[in-house]
Design an enzyme around this catalytic site. Structure first.
Site, short mmCIF file in Angstrom:
data_model
loop_
_atom_site.label_atom_id
_atom_site.label_comp_id
_atom_site.label_asym_id
_atom_site.label_seq_id
_atom_site.Cartn_x
_atom_site.Cartn_y
_atom_site.Cartn_z
N CYS A 36 -11.51 14.03 4.23
CA CYS A 36 -12.59 13.12 4.63
C CYS A 36 -12.54 12.96 6.16
CB CYS A 36 -12.44 11.76 3.94
SG CYS A 36 -12.42 11.90 2.14
N CYS B 45 -6.28 0.86 6.66
CA CYS B 45 -6.84 1.91 5.80
C CYS B 45 -7.34 3.09 6.63
CB CYS B 45 -8.05 1.38 5.04
SG CYS B 45 -7.57 0.35 3.71
N CYS C 141 0.88 -1.16 0.00
CA CYS C 141 0.00 0.00 0.00
C CYS C 141 0.93 1.22 0.00
CB CYS C 141 -0.86 -0.08 1.26
SG CYS C 141 -2.00 1.28 1.44
#
Ligand code: SAH
Length: 370
Positions: free
Chosen positions: A132, A362, A121
């Site tokens: 966000c 994440c 990643c």
């Protein structure tokens, strides 16, 4: 009253990283090598060392004249990333590395070993400007774009780690790269597409990953999605949707003020038409916020309205971030959400979450020591 001058040396130094071999296309590499007094074919030898042998150590480059090695390496492979710390989880199968960049910006990448693949990643920006509210990186704001070289170096170093058995023993081939680390990849388009080319070009010009094993994840920058669709490199596109209705998405993904849910979904569908790659819809399930049955229904309806077989959904239980009022959905609610989507014929797989105990999952990438 006098105002104190601002002291430049006390300002954080923010700068462009030096030019790196991987920032250049093959013609530029040949030029750079010639400028260093070497024949153009040395560029290909250097590319083989870099992309195939994963080395930038002059001592490894025994096919180059000894007298030229140091200057070629010194000029073309300036160090861009220095390892600060490394944390592992999942019995060594997940490794998160914190990197220091030349201007002391810090970024992270996460390497994950699975039975059938190894996935890195990568980070495309120091911080992120997309804001966000459920994402730790989103709370940091944007420091700067990474250069192509800074992205590609994350890949080389991880591929080398995997090859050298640092993911729990056996040598592993890095097979997948996801642009799901820090940053919004399509807001740093030029560097990201250079990196995508380096990932997918066959050696010696690249790492030779299959395009479908490379995923670019976006908040839904429609112009960027269309541009990516036109590159002729069928990487997988992931669209971070998180809500099927504008009212809620305006809150969860602020760029929705610019491109609405329907515009983002239309762009995703065009991406499928252009590339033949099934698009992933990312949906972080947040308890009592976006996990209602009626939202699953609306999501299925909007996807089915754009055709069959072009999309799948990856719900992921929210990884809570420090200070956030939100948490992951109840597992029963999650199951019901998935059931509704499948009932409407949409392939749905809950995304496995790795490394949450090392803040490596994440949306958890944020630098603590600032
Ligand atoms: N900016 C890009 C890529 C970065 S994040 C994008 O938004 O797609 C990769 C994925 O993690 C995105 O789908 C993002 O929405 C999701 N994510 C962010 N914060 C999260 C969190 N706290 N829990 C679960 N997923 C999260």
């Amino acid at each position: 009253m006098t105002t104190l001058p601002t002291l430049p040396m006390l300002q954080p130094r923010r700068g462009k990283p030096p030019r790196h071999f991987t920032d250049l296309d093959p013609a530029e590499r040949a030029d750079a090598v010639k400028q260093l007094g070497q024949p153009a074919f040395r560029a290909k030898q250097l590319a083989t060392h870099y992309y195939d042998h994963l080395t930038v150590d002059a001592d490894d480059m025994t096919d180059l004249p000894a007298a030229a090695r140091d200057s070629l390496v010194g000029e073309l492979f300036p160090p861009l990333l220095t390892k600060v710390t490394q944390l592992s989880a999942d019995d060594g199968a997940t490794v998160k590395t914190l990197w220091n960049l030349i201007d002391h910006a810090k970024v992270e990448s996460v390497l994950m070993k699975y039975p059938d693949r190894a996935t890195l990643c990568v980070t495309s920006q120091a911080g992120c400007g997309m804001a966000c509210p459920f994402c730790a990186t989103g709370q940091m704001g944007l420091t700067r774009n990474l250069s192509a070289g800074e992205i590609i170096e994350q890949v080389r170093l991880a591929a080398r780690q995997a090859r050298d058995g640092e993911l729990g023993g056996d040598p592993v081939r890095l097979s997948n790269v996801v642009f799901m680390g820090m940053g919004e990849p399509l807001a740093n388009y030029a560097a990201v597409i250079t990196a995508v080319r380096a990932l997918t070009s066959p050696p010696p010009e690249g790492f030779g990953l299959s395009a479908r094993h490379v995923t670019v994840s976006t908040v839904g920058l429609v112009t960027g999605i269309d541009r990516l669709a036109s590159e002729g490199i069928p990487v997988t596109l992931a669209l971070s949707l998180h809500a099927p209705d504008d009212e809620l998405r305006d809150e969860l993904v602020p760029i929705n003020a610019r491109w609405k849910v329907d515009e983002a979904l239309d762009a995703a569908r065009r991406y499928f038409d252009a590339t033949g790659r099934r698009v992933s819809i990312e949906y972080a399930l947040i308890r009592d916020i976006n996990d209602h049955a009626h939202r699953a229904e609306l999501l299925a309806k909007k996807l089915n309205a754009r055709g069959d077989g072009w999309v799948h959904i990856n719900p992921i239980p929210l990884n809570p971030t420090p200070g956030s009022k939100w948490t992951a959905s109840d597992p029963k609610v999650e199951q019901e959400f998935v059931r509704i989507l499948r009932m409407h014929g949409i392939p749905t797989t809950i995304r496995d979450t790795r490394g949450s105990d090392i803040d490596g999952a994440c949306g958890q990438l944020a630098i603590k020591e600032r």
